[in-house]
Design a protein around this motif. Structure first.
Motif, PDB file in Angstrom:
ATOM      1  N   SER A  62       3.156  44.501  37.755  1.00  0.00           N
ATOM      2  CA  SER A  62       2.856  43.083  37.864  1.00  0.00           C
ATOM      3  C   SER A  62       1.361  42.872  38.087  1.00  0.00           C
ATOM      4  N   GLU A  63       0.902  41.651  37.885  1.00  0.00           N
ATOM      5  CA  GLU A  63      -0.514  41.358  38.110  1.00  0.00           C
ATOM      6  C   GLU A  63      -0.914  41.547  39.575  1.00  0.00           C
ATOM      7  N   PRO A  64      -0.089  41.152  40.557  1.00  0.00           N
ATOM      8  CA  PRO A  64      -0.447  41.458  41.954  1.00  0.00           C
ATOM      9  C   PRO A  64      -0.555  42.962  42.217  1.00  0.00           C
ATOM     10  N   GLN A  65       0.336  43.758  41.621  1.00  0.00           N
ATOM     11  CA  GLN A  65       0.241  45.214  41.778  1.00  0.00           C
ATOM     12  C   GLN A  65      -1.042  45.739  41.151  1.00  0.00           C
ATOM     13  N   GLU A  66      -1.411  45.188  39.996  1.00  0.00           N
ATOM     14  CA  GLU A  66      -2.652  45.617  39.340  1.00  0.00           C
ATOM     15  C   GLU A  66      -3.858  45.300  40.224  1.00  0.00           C
ATOM     16  N   ARG A  67      -3.850  44.158  40.890  1.00  0.00           N
ATOM     17  CA  ARG A  67      -4.962  43.818  41.775  1.00  0.00           C
ATOM     18  C   ARG A  67      -5.070  44.813  42.931  1.00  0.00           C
ATOM     19  N   GLU A  68      -3.930  45.257  43.438  1.00  0.00           N
ATOM     20  CA  GLU A  68      -3.953  46.263  44.502  1.00  0.00           C
ATOM     21  C   GLU A  68      -4.534  47.587  43.994  1.00  0.00           C
ATOM     22  N   ILE A  69      -4.177  47.960  42.766  1.00  0.00           N
ATOM     23  CA  ILE A  69      -4.727  49.177  42.165  1.00  0.00           C
ATOM     24  C   ILE A  69      -6.239  49.067  42.037  1.00  0.00           C
ATOM     25  N   LEU A  70      -6.701  47.935  41.528  1.00  0.00           N
ATOM     26  CA  LEU A  70      -8.132  47.734  41.341  1.00  0.00           C
ATOM     27  C   LEU A  70      -8.885  47.824  42.656  1.00  0.00           C
ATOM     28  N   GLN A  71      -8.324  47.227  43.708  1.00  0.00           N
ATOM     29  CA  GLN A  71      -8.988  47.256  45.001  1.00  0.00           C
ATOM     30  C   GLN A  71      -9.053  48.673  45.556  1.00  0.00           C
TER      31      GLN A  71
END
Length: 336
Positions: free
Chosen positions: A46-55
């Protein structure tokens, strides 16, 4: 510049369980047989999961060389090779400004739809300023229990238009290295392009690629600049390049038109030759940092790590393989 989202929305069709009961006179009815349900197409990240990966990746990048987690905890493949080379150059030059800006502020994400592993996702950064183009990044998850890691990054070429991908919520499929639905299979692109970079229009693959792209222009300009410095001192110089693909370092993702975006790693070497007895030295600041005042020579060789991204059209297309962007960093300079 990249466009956010896909140009047309795919529609998920969920086929309900239908029942058809045939009643024949004097016969009992057969029990209903459910029809197979159509698979649901959806991103597995999901997009929220992707944001966590990026961080998480950004945290490791920020702490590199400052006692933080090792780069290998969140970088892998060409990205790890490139960043380590950049850090080496920055340390040699005592100038951290040479590091590629890998801030994780994204304008577009391309999420995976593949149920198995390895999985790959991609993202394009916001443009930091008018002088710098966005960075395309690829992320890799090797297995179900592994962390996502930054696998590659390239600087997009100026004025490039990114291909279109499925909506993030639907996800985009991985394209295998030997996929023949494309004009050129992903696993072959880097080798063919390396031939073009090495011998130019004499390569049998020259017609497969868009002519005179940003990387070929850069190499030509570099060669002219280095030869010009020799000629200004009444000498004669020659400049040549040689490239080869890095085996197995390729990723590809499907575009909405049936083509693919392909990223791959290459190694390149630039050779500058002057007349016998000439004392050559590197021109670029990054190569000069690695040279560190080495003994002069009439032959100067500079080796680079490259990561390159292309758009590859579907098989049968009249279009050519086009360059989306590239990134390079020197890792060795030698004479003779």
């Amino acid at each position: 510049m990249p466009r956010s989202g896909a140009g047309s929305r795919a529609v998920i069709a969920l086929t309900g369980i239908g029942t058809t009961v045939a009643l024949l006179a004097g016969c009992s009815a057969e029990p209903p047989v459910p029809e197979a349900e159509a698979p649901v197409v959806a991103a597995v990240v999901s997009e929220p999961q992707e944001r966590e990966i990026l961080q998480s990746v950004a945290t490791v990048l920020e702490g590199a060389g400052q006692g933080g987690a090792p780069l290998g905890s969140r970088l892998t493949g060409p990205a790890l090779t490139m960043r380590e080379a950049e850090l080496k150059v920055a340390d040699a030059a005592d100038d951290p400004r040479g590091l590629t800006d890998l801030s994780m502020q994204m304008q577009q994400v391309i999420l995976p739809s593949d149920q198995g592993w390895p999985r790959s996702s991609f993202a394009v950064t916001e443009q930091p300023d008018a002088r710098t183009t966005p960075v395309l990044m690829a992320f890799d998850q090797a297995g179900a229990r592994d962390q996502y890691k930054l696998w590659a990054y390239v600087q997009l070429a100026s004025l490039v238009t990114m291909p279109r991908f499925a909506e993030p919520g639907l996800g985009s499929a991985t394209v295998l290295a030997d996929d023949t639905s494309l004009l050129v299979p992903p696993g072959v692109v880097a080798g063919q392009y390396a031939s073009v970079l090495t011998v130019g229009d004499r390569s049998k693959h020259a017609g497969t690629f868009t002519a005179d792209d940003a990387l070929r222009q850069r190499l030509r300009e570099d060669g002219r600049e280095q030869v010009a410095q020799i000629e200004e001192q009444d000498g004669e110089g020659r400049f040549s390049t040689a490239f080869e693909p890095v085996e197995g370092a390729v990723k590809a993702v499907r575009t909405v038109d049936g083509g693919a975006m392909v990223l791959a790693a290459l190694r390149g070497q630039e050779t500058l030759r002057a007349e016998e007895g000439w004392q050559l030295a590197p021109v670029s600041s990054s190569a000069a940092a690695l040279w560190a005042g080495g003994a002069g020579s009439d032959v100067l060789k500079t080796s680079y790590h490259y990561t390159v991204a292309w758009y590859v059209p579907p098989a049968g297309s009249a279009a050519t393989v086009s360059l989306l962007g590239f990134h390079r960093v020197p890792y060795a300079v030698s004479g003779g």
